[in-house]
Design a protein around this motif. Structure first.
Motif, PDB file in Angstrom:
ATOM      1  N   PHE A 125       0.837  -1.200   0.000  1.00  0.00           N
ATOM      2  CA  PHE A 125       0.000   0.000   0.000  1.00  0.00           C
ATOM      3  C   PHE A 125       0.874   1.253   0.000  1.00  0.00           C
ATOM      4  O   PHE A 125       0.656   2.174  -0.784  1.00  0.00           O
ATOM      5  N   VAL A 126       1.879   1.294   0.860  1.00  0.00           N
ATOM      6  CA  VAL A 126       2.759   2.461   0.955  1.00  0.00           C
ATOM      7  C   VAL A 126       3.511   2.670  -0.361  1.00  0.00           C
ATOM      8  O   VAL A 126       3.606   3.800  -0.859  1.00  0.00           O
ATOM      9  N   VAL A 127       4.026   1.597  -0.954  1.00  0.00           N
ATOM     10  CA  VAL A 127       4.733   1.717  -2.229  1.00  0.00           C
ATOM     11  C   VAL A 127       3.805   2.277  -3.300  1.00  0.00           C
ATOM     12  O   VAL A 127       4.178   3.180  -4.057  1.00  0.00           O
ATOM     13  N   GLY A 128       2.576   1.758  -3.360  1.00  0.00           N
ATOM     14  CA  GLY A 128       1.611   2.259  -4.333  1.00  0.00           C
ATOM     15  C   GLY A 128       1.299   3.729  -4.143  1.00  0.00           C
ATOM     16  O   GLY A 128       1.218   4.495  -5.116  1.00  0.00           O
ATOM     17  N   GLU A 129       1.139   4.144  -2.878  1.00  0.00           N
ATOM     18  CA  GLU A 129       0.846   5.551  -2.593  1.00  0.00           C
ATOM     19  C   GLU A 129       2.026   6.448  -2.963  1.00  0.00           C
ATOM     20  O   GLU A 129       1.843   7.508  -3.556  1.00  0.00           O
ATOM     21  N   VAL A 130       3.230   6.024  -2.613  1.00  0.00           N
ATOM     22  CA  VAL A 130       4.422   6.832  -2.896  1.00  0.00           C
ATOM     23  C   VAL A 130       4.640   6.949  -4.405  1.00  0.00           C
ATOM     24  O   VAL A 130       4.875   8.055  -4.926  1.00  0.00           O
ATOM     25  N   VAL A 131       4.555   5.838  -5.121  1.00  0.00           N
ATOM     26  CA  VAL A 131       4.752   5.872  -6.575  1.00  0.00           C
ATOM     27  C   VAL A 131       3.679   6.735  -7.232  1.00  0.00           C
ATOM     28  O   VAL A 131       3.975   7.528  -8.134  1.00  0.00           O
ATOM     29  N   SER A 132       2.440   6.611  -6.774  1.00  0.00           N
ATOM     30  CA  SER A 132       1.356   7.424  -7.344  1.00  0.00           C
ATOM     31  C   SER A 132       1.594   8.908  -7.102  1.00  0.00           C
ATOM     32  O   SER A 132       1.355   9.734  -7.983  1.00  0.00           O
ATOM     33  N   LYS A 133       2.056   9.247  -5.906  1.00  0.00           N
ATOM     34  CA  LYS A 133       2.303  10.650  -5.566  1.00  0.00           C
ATOM     35  C   LYS A 133       3.480  11.192  -6.391  1.00  0.00           C
ATOM     36  O   LYS A 133       3.397  12.282  -6.953  1.00  0.00           O
ATOM     37  N   ILE A 134       4.572  10.424  -6.476  1.00  0.00           N
ATOM     38  CA  ILE A 134       5.767  10.881  -7.205  1.00  0.00           C
ATOM     39  C   ILE A 134       5.470  11.055  -8.692  1.00  0.00           C
ATOM     40  O   ILE A 134       5.902  12.032  -9.310  1.00  0.00           O
ATOM     41  N   THR A 135       4.728  10.124  -9.268  1.00  0.00           N
ATOM     42  CA  THR A 135       4.468  10.172 -10.707  1.00  0.00           C
ATOM     43  C   THR A 135       3.240  11.005 -11.067  1.00  0.00           C
ATOM     44  O   THR A 135       2.988  11.245 -12.245  1.00  0.00           O
ATOM     45  N   GLY A 136       2.487  11.441 -10.057  1.00  0.00           N
ATOM     46  CA  GLY A 136       1.311  12.262 -10.316  1.00  0.00           C
ATOM     47  C   GLY A 136       0.203  11.526 -11.056  1.00  0.00           C
ATOM     48  O   GLY A 136      -0.460  12.095 -11.918  1.00  0.00           O
ATOM     49  N   LEU A 137       0.004  10.251 -10.735  1.00  0.00           N
ATOM     50  CA  LEU A 137      -1.022   9.468 -11.417  1.00  0.00           C
ATOM     51  C   LEU A 137      -2.418  10.013 -11.133  1.00  0.00           C
ATOM     52  O   LEU A 137      -2.728  10.423 -10.010  1.00  0.00           O
ATOM     53  N   ALA A 138      -3.255   9.992 -12.134  1.00  0.00           N
ATOM     54  CA  ALA A 138      -4.669  10.337 -11.957  1.00  0.00           C
ATOM     55  C   ALA A 138      -5.337   9.209 -11.173  1.00  0.00           C
ATOM     56  O   ALA A 138      -4.796   8.101 -11.078  1.00  0.00           O
ATOM     57  N   TYR A 139      -6.528   9.495 -10.645  1.00  0.00           N
ATOM     58  CA  TYR A 139      -7.196   8.513  -9.787  1.00  0.00           C
ATOM     59  C   TYR A 139      -7.352   7.129 -10.431  1.00  0.00           C
ATOM     60  O   TYR A 139      -7.056   6.128  -9.778  1.00  0.00           O
ATOM     61  N   PRO A 140      -7.784   7.022 -11.709  1.00  0.00           N
ATOM     62  CA  PRO A 140      -7.950   5.676 -12.268  1.00  0.00           C
ATOM     63  C   PRO A 140      -6.662   4.854 -12.255  1.00  0.00           C
ATOM     64  O   PRO A 140      -6.670   3.679 -11.888  1.00  0.00           O
ATOM     65  N   GLU A 141      -5.551   5.468 -12.622  1.00  0.00           N
ATOM     66  CA  GLU A 141      -4.270   4.755 -12.620  1.00  0.00           C
ATOM     67  C   GLU A 141      -3.766   4.520 -11.204  1.00  0.00           C
ATOM     68  O   GLU A 141      -3.159   3.492 -10.920  1.00  0.00           O
ATOM     69  N   HIS A 142      -4.019   5.473 -10.302  1.00  0.00           N
ATOM     70  CA  HIS A 142      -3.641   5.318  -8.900  1.00  0.00           C
ATOM     71  C   HIS A 142      -4.381   4.129  -8.291  1.00  0.00           C
ATOM     72  O   HIS A 142      -3.779   3.275  -7.625  1.00  0.00           O
ATOM     73  N   ALA A 143      -5.688   4.053  -8.519  1.00  0.00           N
ATOM     74  CA  ALA A 143      -6.487   2.934  -8.001  1.00  0.00           C
ATOM     75  C   ALA A 143      -6.003   1.615  -8.585  1.00  0.00           C
ATOM     76  O   ALA A 143      -5.874   0.607  -7.871  1.00  0.00           O
ATOM     77  N   LEU A 144      -5.711   1.602  -9.887  1.00  0.00           N
ATOM     78  CA  LEU A 144      -5.230   0.386 -10.536  1.00  0.00           C
ATOM     79  C   LEU A 144      -3.894  -0.057  -9.955  1.00  0.00           C
ATOM     80  O   LEU A 144      -3.697  -1.243  -9.664  1.00  0.00           O
ATOM     81  N   LEU A 145      -2.970   0.870  -9.776  1.00  0.00           N
ATOM     82  CA  LEU A 145      -1.673   0.533  -9.198  1.00  0.00           C
ATOM     83  C   LEU A 145      -1.830  -0.028  -7.789  1.00  0.00           C
ATOM     84  O   LEU A 145      -1.220  -1.044  -7.440  1.00  0.00           O
ATOM     85  N   THR A 146      -2.662   0.606  -6.980  1.00  0.00           N
ATOM     86  CA  THR A 146      -2.863   0.153  -5.606  1.00  0.00           C
ATOM     87  C   THR A 146      -3.439  -1.256  -5.572  1.00  0.00           C
ATOM     88  O   THR A 146      -2.963  -2.114  -4.830  1.00  0.00           O
ATOM     89  N   MET A 147      -4.453  -1.514  -6.383  1.00  0.00           N
ATOM     90  CA  MET A 147      -5.074  -2.837  -6.393  1.00  0.00           C
ATOM     91  C   MET A 147      -4.153  -3.890  -7.001  1.00  0.00           C
ATOM     92  O   MET A 147      -4.101  -5.023  -6.535  1.00  0.00           O
ATOM     93  N   THR A 148      -3.403  -3.516  -8.024  1.00  0.00           N
ATOM     94  CA  THR A 148      -2.503  -4.475  -8.677  1.00  0.00           C
ATOM     95  C   THR A 148      -1.366  -4.886  -7.759  1.00  0.00           C
ATOM     96  O   THR A 148      -0.995  -6.056  -7.715  1.00  0.00           O
TER      97      THR A 148
END
Length: 190
Positions: A125-148
């Motif tokens: 979860f933390v890795v997904g949140e950090v990567v999403s924040k650093i890369t500026g992912l939009a919500y759909p990609e952020h949700a996908l990364l977190t679930m994947t």
């Protein structure tokens, strides 16, 4: 704006599965050196018996039923199967757990396994949140990364591990416990 990226998620499923299969011998080497007398033929047999044969059977049965049944009846059958899947998976997990009840004999190890699984889910979860924040992912990609990153192919890994590491009930139990905790974890993430 869509709340999830379903198309990309569908593409990632087979990629994740193939990646896990290709990395499985590496994991065995790193974490189970000397324990697992596994060869390529054992992995191939397991993949055929546990995954490819049931997959091919399911596809064939789906096509046959679709051709034979009326569309309304076929739709109702698919809906019923969709409702039955969690119950079938729960039953299989209980059967696997019951067959490997060794956790009662090893209560101290059980606590360590629970802690390790909990830390795995927190770390992903933390890795997904950090990567999403650093890369500026939009919500759909952020949700996908977190679930994947949180989802695992535990049934597939359980099958491979049972063949690769025979007579290791604590390892099987750890995978089953991970499956039991994964469902509530993914629900909470949702």
């Amino acid at each position: 704006m869509p709340r999830e990226n379903t198309a990309l998620g569908a593409v990632l499923l087979p990629i994740n599965m193939i990646t896990q299969l290709l990395l499985y011998p590496v994991y065995l080497y790193l974490f189970a050196e000397g324990v697992a007398p596994v060869g390529a033929s054992a992995i191939e047999d397991t993949l055929l018996q546990w995954f490819l044969a049931p997959f091919a059977t399911a596809i064939a049965l789906h096509q046959i039923l679709k051709a034979v049944l009326l569309p309304a009846l076929f739709s109702r059958l698919l809906a019923w199967v969709g409702v039955a899947i969690p119950f079938v998976i729960s039953h299989l997990i209980m059967e696997i757990f019951a067959a490997n009840i060794v956790m009662i004999e090893h209560a101290s190890i059980f606590a360590i396994i629970l802690a390790a699984i909990f830390l795995f889910f927190v770390a992903t979860f933390v890795v997904g949140e950090v990567v999403s924040k650093i890369t500026g992912l939009a919500y759909p990609e952020h949700a996908l990364l977190t679930m994947t990153t949180a989802a695992r192919n535990a049934p597939m890994m359980l099958g491979l591990t049972a063949i690769a590491m025979p007579d290791q009930p604590l390892v099987y139990a750890a995978i089953v416990i991970g499956m039991l905790l994964e469902f509530p974890h993914l629900t909470a993430l949702r």
